[in-house]
Enzyme design. Structure first.
Site, short mmCIF file in Angstrom:
data_model
loop_
_atom_site.label_atom_id
_atom_site.label_comp_id
_atom_site.label_asym_id
_atom_site.label_seq_id
_atom_site.Cartn_x
_atom_site.Cartn_y
_atom_site.Cartn_z
N GLU A 26 0.19 -0.86 -4.77
CA GLU A 26 -0.99 -0.01 -4.73
C GLU A 26 -0.55 1.45 -4.69
OE1 GLU A 26 -4.21 2.46 -3.17
OE2 GLU A 26 -2.20 2.19 -2.32
N ASP B 72 -1.92 5.88 -5.81
CA ASP B 72 -2.98 6.85 -6.05
C ASP B 72 -2.50 7.85 -7.10
OD1 ASP B 72 -4.52 6.21 -3.34
OD2 ASP B 72 -2.41 6.56 -2.82
N HIS C 262 -1.55 10.86 -2.82
CA HIS C 262 -2.81 10.44 -2.20
C HIS C 262 -3.70 11.61 -1.79
CE1 HIS C 262 -5.43 9.35 1.22
NE2 HIS C 262 -5.60 8.22 0.55
N HIS D 243 0.84 -1.20 0.00
CA HIS D 243 0.00 0.00 0.00
C HIS D 243 0.87 1.25 0.00
CE1 HIS D 243 -3.11 2.74 1.97
NE2 HIS D 243 -3.73 2.26 0.91
#
Length: 279
Positions: free
Chosen positions: A56, A58, A71, A29
């Site tokens: 993962e 953003d 993010h 993450h």
């Protein structure tokens, strides 16, 4: 469920006939950033070095239309600036640092890790078209799963890529808030299996174990998702005992901030490393 995980998207390398058939997937993450440098090339390199092949992240759009890996809506927490990222140009962002590291573009991320698979959370509306362009430009269709709390953003990316005339789903995806809520409700109250037609554009249900007082991930939820051909990936799981418990329950993937802990759990289960497979 048998040893071959459900799902058909090329992004999912744990399906029948794929490189990691039968293994749960591990997602780091925002990379591995114990120093706070989340979503930077350094963080993703650290995760890759631990053995992660699924990262993962953003994305957001700058004021001048550059897709960057970030993010938060504003820069306060990570870069000490009060401005919103969308109000900044790429040139302005290039002078900022996150724990000493620059803010990368998504193009840089795809180039830096040519074998990695990216689970991408589309954070704003302007990012959707930019992400579709990046996926097409890098021929990264099999290396990206598109997710977003806003289902409209995810659908826009998929529909833009589908215009290329590719057979089947243009890119793997997970639903937004409304799609996830529908899946949870149907799993609890609906027919024996989720209606596949309602989730035809999706490869996985990426969900928290709980949402407030509601327990999302249960054996029944997993069974119904699998019957509809959907994998279940759970976020964000940081405790070692929770990781083992969910994997024993039959989930198909875990996302964690504790990449070192998740790597150790996967190694104990004989599913490591996962960074040596191209999409």
């Amino acid at each position: 469920m048998d040893s071959a995980r459900v799902g058909t998207a090329p992004f999912l390398l744990n399906t029948v006939g794929s490189a990691m058939a039968g293994s749960p997937l591990a997602f780091s993450h925002r990379g591995f950033a114990p120093d706070g440098a989340e979503n930077t090339l350094k963080a993703f390199a650290a995760a890759h070095d631990l053995g992660f092949g699924y990262l993962e992240t953003d994305v957001r759009a700058t004021r001048d239309g550059v897709l960057v890996v970030f993010h938060d809506e504003d820069l306060a927490r990570l870069a000490g600036e009060k401005r919103k990222l969308a109000d900044c140009t790429m040139a302005e962002l290039s002078g900022l640092r996150i724990a000493g590291e620059p803010i990368p573009t998504f193009d840089e991320l795809l180039r830096a890790f040519p074998q990695a698979h990216f689970n991408v959370d589309v954070k704003d509306a302007a990012s959707a078209a930019l992400l579709a362009d990046a996926i097409a430009g890098h021929d990264a269709h099999s290396r990206v799963l598109v997710a977003s709390f806003g289902g409209r953003r995810r659908r826009k990316v998929q529909h833009l890529l589908a215009r290329e005339g590719l057979p089947g789903p243009a890119v793997a995806a997970s639903p937004g808030v409304m799609g996830t809520a529908a899946a949870v409700l149907l799993a609890k109250l609906g027919p024996p299996r989720l209606p596949r037609a309602a989730f035809r554009e999706l490869a996985a249900l990426q969900v928290p174990e709980r949402r407030g007082p509601v327990r999302v991930v249960t054996p029944r939820f997993i069974s119904k998702a699998h019957a509809a051909g959907l994998q279940v990936h759970v976020w964000v799981v940081n405790g070692e005992s929770d990781m083992h418990r969910l994997l024993e329950m039959g989930v198909d993937g875990l996302m964690s901030d504790r990449a070192d802990t998740l790597a150790r759990v996967m190694a104990e289960r004989g599913c490591w490393p996962q960074n040596g497979h191209a999409g």
